[in-house]
Scaffold this motif. Structure first.
Motif, PDB file in Angstrom:
ATOM      1  N   SER A   1     -15.892  34.681 -55.352  1.00 43.46           N
ATOM      2  CA  SER A   1     -15.513  32.892 -55.280  1.00 43.46           C
ATOM      3  C   SER A   1     -16.367  32.513 -55.112  1.00 43.46           C
ATOM      4  N   VAL A   2     -16.700  31.183 -56.022  1.00 43.64           N
ATOM      5  CA  VAL A   2     -17.758  30.506 -56.290  1.00 43.64           C
ATOM      6  C   VAL A   2     -17.338  28.768 -56.475  1.00 43.64           C
ATOM      7  N   GLU A   3     -18.044  28.425 -55.360  1.00 43.76           N
ATOM      8  CA  GLU A   3     -17.905  26.583 -56.128  1.00 43.76           C
ATOM      9  C   GLU A   3     -19.558  26.172 -55.596  1.00 43.76           C
ATOM     10  N   VAL A   4     -19.307  25.065 -56.883  1.00 44.25           N
ATOM     11  CA  VAL A   4     -21.028  24.742 -57.428  1.00 44.25           C
ATOM     12  C   VAL A   4     -20.082  23.025 -57.406  1.00 44.25           C
ATOM     13  N   GLU A   5     -21.645  22.444 -57.162  1.00 48.09           N
ATOM     14  CA  GLU A   5     -21.243  21.149 -57.201  1.00 48.09           C
ATOM     15  C   GLU A   5     -22.419  20.093 -57.491  1.00 48.09           C
ATOM     16  N   LYS A   6     -22.448  19.284 -57.992  1.00 54.03           N
ATOM     17  CA  LYS A   6     -24.317  18.516 -58.321  1.00 54.03           C
ATOM     18  C   LYS A   6     -24.051  17.431 -58.162  1.00 54.03           C
ATOM     19  N   SER A   7     -24.337  16.325 -56.814  1.00 54.96           N
ATOM     20  CA  SER A   7     -24.044  15.428 -56.577  1.00 54.96           C
ATOM     21  C   SER A   7     -25.154  14.388 -56.189  1.00 54.96           C
ATOM     22  N   SER A   8     -24.702  13.463 -55.732  1.00 54.62           N
ATOM     23  CA  SER A   8     -25.614  12.012 -55.744  1.00 54.62           C
ATOM     24  C   SER A   8     -24.900  10.741 -54.939  1.00 54.62           C
ATOM     25  N   ALA A   9     -25.573  10.819 -53.299  1.00 53.45           N
ATOM     26  CA  ALA A   9     -25.724   9.406 -53.319  1.00 53.45           C
ATOM     27  C   ALA A   9     -25.677   7.912 -54.109  1.00 53.45           C
ATOM     28  N   LEU A  10     -24.910   6.521 -53.884  1.00 51.27           N
ATOM     29  CA  LEU A  10     -25.353   5.445 -54.465  1.00 51.27           C
ATOM     30  C   LEU A  10     -25.058   4.757 -53.070  1.00 51.27           C
ATOM     31  N   PRO A  11     -26.226   4.188 -52.712  1.00 52.74           N
ATOM     32  CA  PRO A  11     -26.045   3.670 -51.005  1.00 52.74           C
ATOM     33  C   PRO A  11     -25.529   1.638 -51.555  1.00 52.74           C
ATOM     34  N   GLY A  12     -24.717   1.370 -51.547  1.00 55.04           N
ATOM     35  CA  GLY A  12     -23.729   0.028 -52.021  1.00 55.04           C
ATOM     36  C   GLY A  12     -24.006  -1.311 -50.199  1.00 55.04           C
ATOM     37  N   ASP A  13     -23.557  -2.069 -50.936  1.00 56.50           N
ATOM     38  CA  ASP A  13     -24.519  -3.326 -49.604  1.00 56.50           C
ATOM     39  C   ASP A  13     -22.556  -3.286 -48.634  1.00 56.50           C
ATOM     40  N   ILE A  14     -21.410  -2.482 -49.348  1.00 51.17           N
ATOM     41  CA  ILE A  14     -20.524  -2.629 -48.188  1.00 51.17           C
ATOM     42  C   ILE A  14     -20.072  -0.894 -48.131  1.00 51.17           C
ATOM     43  N   THR A  15     -20.242   0.246 -49.421  1.00 46.35           N
ATOM     44  CA  THR A  15     -19.846   1.284 -48.711  1.00 46.35           C
ATOM     45  C   THR A  15     -20.803   2.139 -49.852  1.00 46.35           C
ATOM     46  N   THR A  16     -20.754   3.810 -49.494  1.00 46.63           N
ATOM     47  CA  THR A  16     -21.641   4.189 -49.947  1.00 46.63           C
ATOM     48  C   THR A  16     -20.497   5.101 -51.316  1.00 46.63           C
ATOM     49  N   ILE A  17     -21.000   5.543 -52.461  1.00 49.55           N
ATOM     50  CA  ILE A  17     -20.884   5.873 -53.958  1.00 49.55           C
ATOM     51  C   ILE A  17     -20.844   7.283 -53.546  1.00 49.55           C
ATOM     52  N   ILE A  18     -20.412   8.204 -54.118  1.00 52.10           N
ATOM     53  CA  ILE A  18     -20.970   9.615 -54.228  1.00 52.10           C
ATOM     54  C   ILE A  18     -20.243  10.388 -55.416  1.00 52.10           C
ATOM     55  N   ASP A  19     -21.531  10.348 -56.193  1.00 53.35           N
ATOM     56  CA  ASP A  19     -21.442  10.865 -57.672  1.00 53.35           C
ATOM     57  C   ASP A  19     -21.280  11.893 -58.060  1.00 53.35           C
ATOM     58  N   LYS A  20     -19.719  13.010 -58.048  1.00 56.57           N
ATOM     59  CA  LYS A  20     -19.751  14.158 -57.924  1.00 56.57           C
ATOM     60  C   LYS A  20     -19.398  15.150 -59.168  1.00 56.57           C
ATOM     61  N   SER A  21     -19.869  15.607 -59.314  1.00 50.10           N
ATOM     62  CA  SER A  21     -19.388  17.037 -60.415  1.00 50.10           C
ATOM     63  C   SER A  21     -19.499  18.405 -59.779  1.00 50.10           C
ATOM     64  N   LYS A  22     -17.749  18.554 -59.494  1.00 46.61           N
ATOM     65  CA  LYS A  22     -17.613  20.158 -58.720  1.00 46.61           C
ATOM     66  C   LYS A  22     -16.847  20.760 -59.854  1.00 46.61           C
ATOM     67  N   SER A  23     -16.737  22.236 -59.482  1.00 40.00           N
ATOM     68  CA  SER A  23     -16.075  23.064 -60.534  1.00 40.00           C
ATOM     69  C   SER A  23     -15.508  24.228 -59.215  1.00 40.00           C
ATOM     70  N   ILE A  24     -15.036  24.670 -59.478  1.00 44.05           N
ATOM     71  CA  ILE A  24     -14.597  25.874 -58.210  1.00 44.05           C
ATOM     72  C   ILE A  24     -13.383  27.298 -59.387  1.00 44.05           C
ATOM     73  N   THR A  25     -14.077  28.983 -59.116  1.00 47.39           N
ATOM     74  CA  THR A  25     -13.267  29.612 -60.029  1.00 47.39           C
ATOM     75  C   THR A  25     -13.523  30.585 -58.501  1.00 47.39           C
TER      76      THR A  25
END
Length: 399
Positions: free
Chosen positions: A276-300
Motif C-alpha cells: 500500500s503506497v501513498e506518494v505526494e509531492k507538495s510545496s507551500a506558497l505563503p500568502g498575505d491572507i492564507t497559505t496555499i499548498i501546491d500538491k500532487s498525490k497518488s495512492i495505490t
C-alpha cells in the motif's frame, strides 16, 4: 474475574464519554452521530460510513465475524471516536489505510502448549521484513513525445523504449546506442527503433542531456504489516485561533513524501508482497491572507513478487521561466536610466511542464539467521567499490 474486567472496561468507556461530552462544543454538528445500543454491528458501521466518506473520503470494510448489537449507546459523538469506541468495546482491530478503514477480528497468538496468550500482534525473530527502494525522477513533458518509454514493460531493471531517430536531439541517438533491440527478429527501421535499455542507464542519459533529473533516491526497510515513512522536504506551520481565542499552531509536511505499508503473503510456498503506497509531492506558497499548498498525490495498492518493480506516474507540475533578451549591457541598465532597459531589452516567459515518475522496488529481506551467516564486506572491498563507481561515472560522462 471476567465480571471485574467487564466492569473496568465499561468504566473506561463512561470516562471516555464524559471527556467527549466536555469537548463536544468544539466539534461541528455535521460530524456527530447517535446510535442506539440495540443497533446491529453491521448497520452501525454503515451509518458511520456515510460520515466517513463525507469527511475523510474513506469507506469502511468489515471483515470480522462479529454481527451482534453494538451493546453500548452512542450519543452525539464524533463519528471517528464512535467507530473507535465500538471497535475497542468488542476487542476488534481497526486498520486505517489511505482509502479504507478495515475492521478485523483480533489475531490470536498460541503458545507452545496450545493456549491462547493474547491478541496483540508481536514482532519476533521470524517476522518478515521488506526493503523498499524508490527513485523519484522528474522529466520534461516533451520528453514523452520524443522518447516513447513504456513503463509497463519494466522487468528486472530494464524497460522498452520506442526511439524516434528522426529528431535532431542527441538524446534519441544516445539512448539507441546504449540499448539493445527489443525483438531481434524484427528489423529496425531507419528512423524508428524499439529497444530495451537498463533503467539506470536510461535515467543517466536523460540527466546528461539536461532533460530530467533524479530528485531523490530513498530506501527504507519496513517490518511486514508496519508503516514506513520517508520525507524529503520541510515542515511549515500555520497559526490559527480556536473558539476560546487561544492561538494554536498546526504543522504541515511538504516536499517529497512516501508512506508505504508492505505485507508479506505466503501461499503454497510462494511469497508475494502486498504494498500500500501513498506518494505526494507538495510545496507551500505563503500568502498575505492564507497559505496555499501546491500538491500532487497518488495512492495505490499493488501486489508484487520478491524483487519486482512498479511505476507511479502522472504527477505533473509547471514551472514558469522568465528570460531577458536584447542588446547586451543596454538591456540590463536600471529602469531610471532614461528607460533604456525597456527600449533595448525585452522579456519572454516560457512554461515548462514536468512529470514526476516514481519507481518502486520491493524485496523480501533474508531471515535474520541467514543474514548472520553472510560474510561482511571488508573496508578494502568497500573502497574498491567506491572507486569502481567513480570510474564508471567518469567514463559515462566522457562518452
Amino acid at each position: 474475574m471476567k465480571k471485574l474486567i467487564s466492569f473496568l472496561i465499561l468504566l473506561c468507556f463512561v470516562l471516555t464519554l464524559f471527556g467527549q461530552e466536555q469537548n463536544i462544543k468544539n466539534i461541528p454538528e455535521e460530524e456527530l452521530i447517535t446510535i442506539s445500543r440495540e443497533t446491529n454491528f453491521a448497520a452501525a458501521l454503515k451509518a458511520i460510513e456515510y460520515l466517513s466518506l463525507d469527511f475523510a473520503g474513506k469507506n469502511i470494510l468489515n471483515t470480522s465475524n462479529f454481527n451482534n448489537p453494538i451493546g453500548i449507546p452512542i450519543k452525539g459523538l464524533q463519528w471517528k471516536d464512535a467507530l473507535n469506541l465500538i471497535i475497542r468495546f468488542h476487542d476488534l482491530v481497526l486498520e486505517e489505510r489511505p482509502a479504507t478503514f478495515i475492521v478485523k477480528d483480533p489475531e490470536v497468538i498460541i503458545d507452545e502448549s496450545g493456549q491462547e496468550i493474547g491478541t496483540e500482534r508481536k514482532v519476533t525473530a521470524s517476522t518478515k521484513q521488506v526493503r523498499i527502494s524508490a527513485i523519484f525522477f522528474k522529466a520534461d513533458k516533451t520528453l514523452i513525445h520524443e522518447v516513447g518509454i513504456d513503463w509497463t514493460t519494466l522487468i528486472d531493471g530494464k524497460v522498452d523504449v520506442a526511439v524516434n531517430l528522426a529528431t535532431t536531439s542527441n538524446l534519441s541517438t544516445d539512448i539507441f546506442s546504449a540499448g539493445t533491440p527489443a525483438n531481434p527478429a524484427v528489423p529496425i527501421k531507419m528512423n524508428f527503433g524499439d529497444i530495451t535499455i537498463d533503467l539506470n542507464t536510461l535515467l543517466n542519459i536523460i540527466e546528461a542531456n539536461q532533460r530530467g533529473t533524479i530528485i531523490a533516491r530513498p530506501s527504507i526497510t519496513v517490518i511486514s504489516k508496519k508503516k514506513g515513512f520517508i520525507q524529503v522536504g520541510q515542515d511549515f506551520s500555520v497559526k490559527t485561533l480556536d473558539q476560546a481565542g487561544n492561538t494554536t499552531e498546526k504543522f504541515f509536511e511538504t516536499g517529497i513524501i512516501m508512506e508505504v505499508t508492505p505485507e508479506v503473503l505466503v501461499e503454497d510456498d510462494r511469497e508475494a508482497i502486498y504494498l500500500s503506497v501513498e506518494v505526494e509531492k507538495s510545496s507551500a506558497l505563503p500568502g498575505d491572507i492564507t497559505t496555499i499548498i501546491d500538491k500532487s498525490k497518488s495512492i495505490t495498492e499493488v501486489l508484487l513478487f520478491d524483487g519486482e518493480e512498479t511505476v507511479i506516474g502522472g504527477l505533473f507540475d509547471k514551472e514558469i521561466k522568465t528570460n531577458r533578451g536584447g542588446i547586451p549591457i543596454l538591456k540590463d541598465l536600471p529602469w531610471w536610466f532614461f528607460g533604456f532597459k525597456y527600449i533595448f531589452g525585452y522579456e519572454t516567459k516560457s512554461v515548462v511542464s514536468r512529470e514526476m515518475i516514481v519507481i518502486l522496488k520491493a524485496e523480501i529481506i533474508d531471515h535474520i539467521d541467514d543474514r548472520k551467516l553472510l560474510p561482511k564486506p571488508t573496508e578494502e572491498k568497500i573502497e574498491q567499490e567506491k572507486k569502481d563507481m567513480k570510474r564508471s561515472e567518469k567514463l559515462f560522462i566522457k562518452e
